[in-house]
Motif scaffolding. Structure first.
Motif, PDB file in Angstrom:
ATOM      1  N   LEU A  96       0.909  -1.098  -0.075  1.00 57.76           N
ATOM      2  CA  LEU A  96      -0.083   0.190  -0.044  1.00 57.76           C
ATOM      3  C   LEU A  96       0.990   1.253   0.004  1.00 57.76           C
ATOM      4  O   LEU A  96       0.508   2.034  -0.716  1.00 57.76           O
ATOM      5  N   ALA A  97       2.118   1.160   0.670  1.00 57.94           N
ATOM      6  CA  ALA A  97       2.891   2.316   0.657  1.00 57.94           C
ATOM      7  C   ALA A  97       3.528   2.762  -0.547  1.00 57.94           C
ATOM      8  O   ALA A  97       3.654   3.948  -0.983  1.00 57.94           O
ATOM      9  N   GLU A  98       3.709   1.700  -1.308  1.00 59.29           N
ATOM     10  CA  GLU A  98       4.114   2.078  -2.862  1.00 59.29           C
ATOM     11  C   GLU A  98       3.185   2.540  -3.528  1.00 59.29           C
ATOM     12  O   GLU A  98       3.549   3.358  -4.340  1.00 59.29           O
ATOM     13  N   VAL A  99       1.924   2.045  -3.537  1.00 59.07           N
ATOM     14  CA  VAL A  99       0.860   2.529  -4.247  1.00 59.07           C
ATOM     15  C   VAL A  99       0.616   4.056  -3.764  1.00 59.07           C
ATOM     16  O   VAL A  99       0.619   4.895  -4.623  1.00 59.07           O
ATOM     17  N   ALA A 100       0.733   4.592  -2.443  1.00 62.93           N
ATOM     18  CA  ALA A 100       0.833   5.820  -2.156  1.00 62.93           C
ATOM     19  C   ALA A 100       1.816   6.766  -2.673  1.00 62.93           C
ATOM     20  O   ALA A 100       1.865   7.691  -3.007  1.00 62.93           O
ATOM     21  N   GLN A 101       3.212   6.175  -2.491  1.00 64.99           N
ATOM     22  CA  GLN A 101       4.173   6.981  -3.131  1.00 64.99           C
ATOM     23  C   GLN A 101       4.086   7.283  -4.760  1.00 64.99           C
ATOM     24  O   GLN A 101       4.353   8.234  -5.189  1.00 64.99           O
ATOM     25  N   HIS A 102       3.638   6.196  -5.286  1.00 62.46           N
ATOM     26  CA  HIS A 102       3.474   6.472  -6.844  1.00 62.46           C
ATOM     27  C   HIS A 102       2.450   7.328  -7.170  1.00 62.46           C
ATOM     28  O   HIS A 102       2.356   7.994  -8.290  1.00 62.46           O
ATOM     29  N   ALA A 103       1.188   7.215  -6.297  1.00 60.57           N
ATOM     30  CA  ALA A 103       0.257   8.219  -6.585  1.00 60.57           C
ATOM     31  C   ALA A 103       0.578   9.771  -6.055  1.00 60.57           C
ATOM     32  O   ALA A 103      -0.208  10.610  -6.443  1.00 60.57           O
ATOM     33  N   GLY A 104       1.373   9.847  -5.175  1.00 62.71           N
ATOM     34  CA  GLY A 104       1.857  11.050  -4.619  1.00 62.71           C
ATOM     35  C   GLY A 104       1.173  11.490  -3.467  1.00 62.71           C
ATOM     36  O   GLY A 104       0.429  12.640  -3.196  1.00 62.71           O
ATOM     37  N   VAL A 105       0.375  10.630  -2.784  1.00 65.64           N
ATOM     38  CA  VAL A 105      -0.745  10.740  -1.674  1.00 65.64           C
ATOM     39  C   VAL A 105      -0.139   9.880  -0.528  1.00 65.64           C
ATOM     40  O   VAL A 105       0.958   9.182  -0.573  1.00 65.64           O
ATOM     41  N   SER A 106      -0.581  10.150   0.674  1.00 66.59           N
ATOM     42  CA  SER A 106      -0.573   9.517   1.940  1.00 66.59           C
ATOM     43  C   SER A 106      -1.108   7.985   1.873  1.00 66.59           C
ATOM     44  O   SER A 106      -2.055   7.751   0.962  1.00 66.59           O
ATOM     45  N   SER A 155      -2.682   6.677   4.156  1.00 66.72           N
ATOM     46  CA  SER A 155      -4.201   6.614   4.712  1.00 66.72           C
ATOM     47  C   SER A 155      -5.025   7.151   3.553  1.00 66.72           C
ATOM     48  O   SER A 155      -6.153   6.690   3.559  1.00 66.72           O
ATOM     49  N   THR A 156      -4.768   7.900   2.624  1.00 68.72           N
ATOM     50  CA  THR A 156      -5.653   8.249   1.524  1.00 68.72           C
ATOM     51  C   THR A 156      -5.952   7.090   0.616  1.00 68.72           C
ATOM     52  O   THR A 156      -6.871   6.983   0.149  1.00 68.72           O
ATOM     53  N   VAL A 157      -4.759   6.222   0.326  1.00 71.23           N
ATOM     54  CA  VAL A 157      -4.959   4.893  -0.456  1.00 71.23           C
ATOM     55  C   VAL A 157      -6.149   4.019   0.422  1.00 71.23           C
ATOM     56  O   VAL A 157      -6.778   3.695  -0.198  1.00 71.23           O
ATOM     57  N   SER A 158      -5.859   3.896   1.624  1.00 73.23           N
ATOM     58  CA  SER A 158      -6.737   3.293   2.480  1.00 73.23           C
ATOM     59  C   SER A 158      -8.109   3.679   2.552  1.00 73.23           C
ATOM     60  O   SER A 158      -8.945   2.979   2.330  1.00 73.23           O
ATOM     61  N   TYR A 159      -8.351   5.108   2.507  1.00 75.50           N
ATOM     62  CA  TYR A 159      -9.767   5.819   2.452  1.00 75.50           C
ATOM     63  C   TYR A 159     -10.265   5.223   0.942  1.00 75.50           C
ATOM     64  O   TYR A 159     -11.632   5.149   0.634  1.00 75.50           O
ATOM     65  N   VAL A 160      -9.516   5.468   0.029  1.00 75.88           N
ATOM     66  CA  VAL A 160     -10.071   5.187  -1.403  1.00 75.88           C
ATOM     67  C   VAL A 160     -10.413   3.532  -1.530  1.00 75.88           C
ATOM     68  O   VAL A 160     -11.724   3.385  -2.168  1.00 75.88           O
ATOM     69  N   LEU A 161      -9.613   2.655  -0.743  1.00 75.40           N
ATOM     70  CA  LEU A 161     -10.017   1.239  -0.769  1.00 75.40           C
ATOM     71  C   LEU A 161     -11.288   0.921  -0.075  1.00 75.40           C
ATOM     72  O   LEU A 161     -12.038   0.241  -0.333  1.00 75.40           O
ATOM     73  N   SER A 162     -11.425   1.742   1.124  1.00 74.30           N
ATOM     74  CA  SER A 162     -12.459   1.295   2.028  1.00 74.30           C
ATOM     75  C   SER A 162     -13.580   2.068   1.826  1.00 74.30           C
ATOM     76  O   SER A 162     -14.858   1.452   2.154  1.00 74.30           O
ATOM     77  N   GLY A 163     -13.782   3.286   1.231  1.00 78.32           N
ATOM     78  CA  GLY A 163     -14.722   4.330   0.859  1.00 78.32           C
ATOM     79  C   GLY A 163     -15.171   4.704   2.125  1.00 78.32           C
ATOM     80  O   GLY A 163     -16.493   5.415   2.360  1.00 78.32           O
ATOM     81  N   LYS A 164     -14.418   4.791   3.237  1.00 78.67           N
ATOM     82  CA  LYS A 164     -14.895   5.349   4.631  1.00 78.67           C
ATOM     83  C   LYS A 164     -14.595   6.757   4.824  1.00 78.67           C
ATOM     84  O   LYS A 164     -15.377   7.575   5.597  1.00 78.67           O
ATOM     85  N   ARG A 165     -14.112   7.462   3.781  1.00 84.36           N
ATOM     86  CA  ARG A 165     -13.983   8.800   3.693  1.00 84.36           C
ATOM     87  C   ARG A 165     -14.128   9.436   2.264  1.00 84.36           C
ATOM     88  O   ARG A 165     -13.833   8.653   1.343  1.00 84.36           O
ATOM     89  N   SER A 166     -14.783  10.548   2.229  1.00 85.02           N
ATOM     90  CA  SER A 166     -14.922  11.197   0.757  1.00 85.02           C
ATOM     91  C   SER A 166     -13.769  11.727   0.422  1.00 85.02           C
ATOM     92  O   SER A 166     -12.957  12.379   1.163  1.00 85.02           O
ATOM     93  N   ILE A 167     -13.173  11.073  -0.896  1.00 84.88           N
ATOM     94  CA  ILE A 167     -11.891  11.745  -1.515  1.00 84.88           C
ATOM     95  C   ILE A 167     -12.231  12.542  -2.640  1.00 84.88           C
ATOM     96  O   ILE A 167     -13.318  12.086  -3.472  1.00 84.88           O
ATOM     97  N   SER A 168     -11.637  13.450  -3.106  1.00 85.60           N
ATOM     98  CA  SER A 168     -11.895  14.131  -4.117  1.00 85.60           C
ATOM     99  C   SER A 168     -11.857  13.368  -5.709  1.00 85.60           C
ATOM    100  O   SER A 168     -10.824  12.473  -5.661  1.00 85.60           O
ATOM    101  N   ALA A 169     -12.470  13.406  -6.643  1.00 88.05           N
ATOM    102  CA  ALA A 169     -12.293  12.717  -7.672  1.00 88.05           C
ATOM    103  C   ALA A 169     -11.039  12.532  -8.309  1.00 88.05           C
ATOM    104  O   ALA A 169     -10.691  11.574  -8.776  1.00 88.05           O
ATOM    105  N   GLY A 170     -10.478  13.862  -8.389  1.00 89.89           N
ATOM    106  CA  GLY A 170      -9.144  13.834  -9.112  1.00 89.89           C
ATOM    107  C   GLY A 170      -8.174  12.848  -8.307  1.00 89.89           C
ATOM    108  O   GLY A 170      -7.433  12.056  -8.950  1.00 89.89           O
TER     109      GLY A 170
END
Length: 360
Positions: free
Chosen positions: A4-14, A16-31
């Motif tokens: 998951l950390a490698e995905v975050a680094q590749h996408a330029g996000v934290s 926790s943001t990757v985790s929220y995208v996967l779980s849908g627990k928080r609203s993440i901007s479309a971009g």
């Protein structure tokens, strides 16, 4: 293996943001969401199933209860099971196959262990012992609180496993069911023979144990056969049959001793189909010139035998697909239960023709 950390680094996000995208627990901007999803695809990241289950309180597994009994036609059961498994994958679920004859104990085990998010049950009896554990078990969406407390002695709706039956019990209250309309199937077979002038019809049915258990599909087919025969003025004789050559020979002899004028047969036992055709040939009775045969069976049984059979097909793939779709809807929060009955279709082939006493 991508983390998951490698995905975050590749996408330029934290992370926790990757985790929220996967779980849908928080609203993440479309971009941001699109950027994370693109990184997941490009890196080939697959979330750990155990961690994902802990995070979401879901296992992403469907339990499929398929009691494999010796008196049932296993190929049909397995065709339904394969349809369940392949459809489940399209919705992101894997399938846990339970083949033992455990009845309510299996339902309790799956529910209490959290092995699966929901279950699909096959080989349904009219008064199935598993049903009290399933009633009122609509899915509770994540984070939601069930409305109202359970009445004394009733299952707690929050604790009941979301479930779909492939089969129809006597009482469908608070249950979701998918099945072929077997009562209409029986009526359709009788109507076809009646239009051809047959007035003496015999039914070669399932093994005796199937009726002793009051299995829904067999009982409902028989109800449809008998009811429509009465309406049309046909004489109907039903005899269970264990299947196989020897049992079918005994059953056929008994039928012709009791009703020597029989000109039409309805067979609801796949393992009796080919033995019946062979036995009729041995008796010098041609199909369909002397006797007609209509079967309730899988399509491959109807078309691959020594005579291409007029038949009502068992829509195994459609039943499995509908069951998964119904269960997924429940898991996503649908409250209403539903009974889906698939309409039977009779295909006329080489095994049915005018009754011999109506020929010129």
């Amino acid at each position: 293996m991508v983390t998951l950390a490698e995905v975050a680094q590749h996408a330029g996000v934290s992370a926790s943001t990757v985790s929220y995208v996967l779980s849908g627990k928080r609203s993440i901007s479309a971009g941001t969401r699109q950027r994370v999803e693109r990184s997941i695809r490009e890196l080939g990241y697959h979330p750990n199933a155990g961690a994902r289950a802990l995070a979401s309180s879901r296992s992403n597994i469907i339990a499929l209860m398929v009691p494999l009994r010796t008196d049932m036609y296993v190929p049909v059961m397995m065709e339904i099971a394969i349809a369940v498994a392949t459809t489940a994958r399209t919705h992101g679920y894997d399938v846990l196959l339970l083949t033992g004859e455990e009845g309510p104990d299996a339902v309790r085990r799956v529910t209490s262990s959290g092995l699966a998010d929901g279950m699909i049950l096959m080989d349904v009896e009219l008064d199935d012992e598993r049903l009290p554990l399933l009633r009122g078990g609509g899915a509770t969406p994540p984070g939601a609180t069930p409305a109202g407390a359970a009445s004394p002695g009733a299952p707690d709706p929050a604790m009941v496993q979301p479930a779909v039956l492939i089969g129809l019990p006597a009482d469908t209250t608070a249950l979701t069911c998918v099945d072929l309309d077997f009562r209409a199937t029986g009526a359709l077979c009788v109507e076809h023979l009646a239009t051809l002038g047959h007035r003496e019809v015999a039914v070669i049915g399932e093994a005796p144990a199937v009726y002793e258990r009051h299995t829904g599909f067999a009982e409902r087919t028989l109800d449809g056969l008998r009811g429509r025969a009465r309406e049309l003025g046909l004489r109907l004789l039903h005899r269970p049959c264990a299947g196989g050559y020897d049992s079918t020979a005994v059953t056929l002899s008994r039928i012709l001793d009791e009703r020597p004028g029989t000109t039409g047969f309805v067979v609801q036992n796949e393992s009796a189909v080919e033995p019946l055709l062979a036995l009729l040939r041995q008796r010098g009775q041609a199909v369909p010139e002397d006797v007609s045969v209509v079967a309730v069976c899988p399509e491959q049984v109807a078309v691959q035998g020594s005579v291409r059979l007029t038949s009502v097909a068992i829509p195994a793939q459609e039943m499995g697909r509908h069951a998964v779709e119904q269960l997924v809807a429940k898991l996503r929060g649908r409250v209403e239960d539903e009974v889906v009955l698939l309409a039977p279709e009779l295909t006329v082939r080489a095994s049915s023709g005018p009754a011999s006493n109506t020929l010129p």
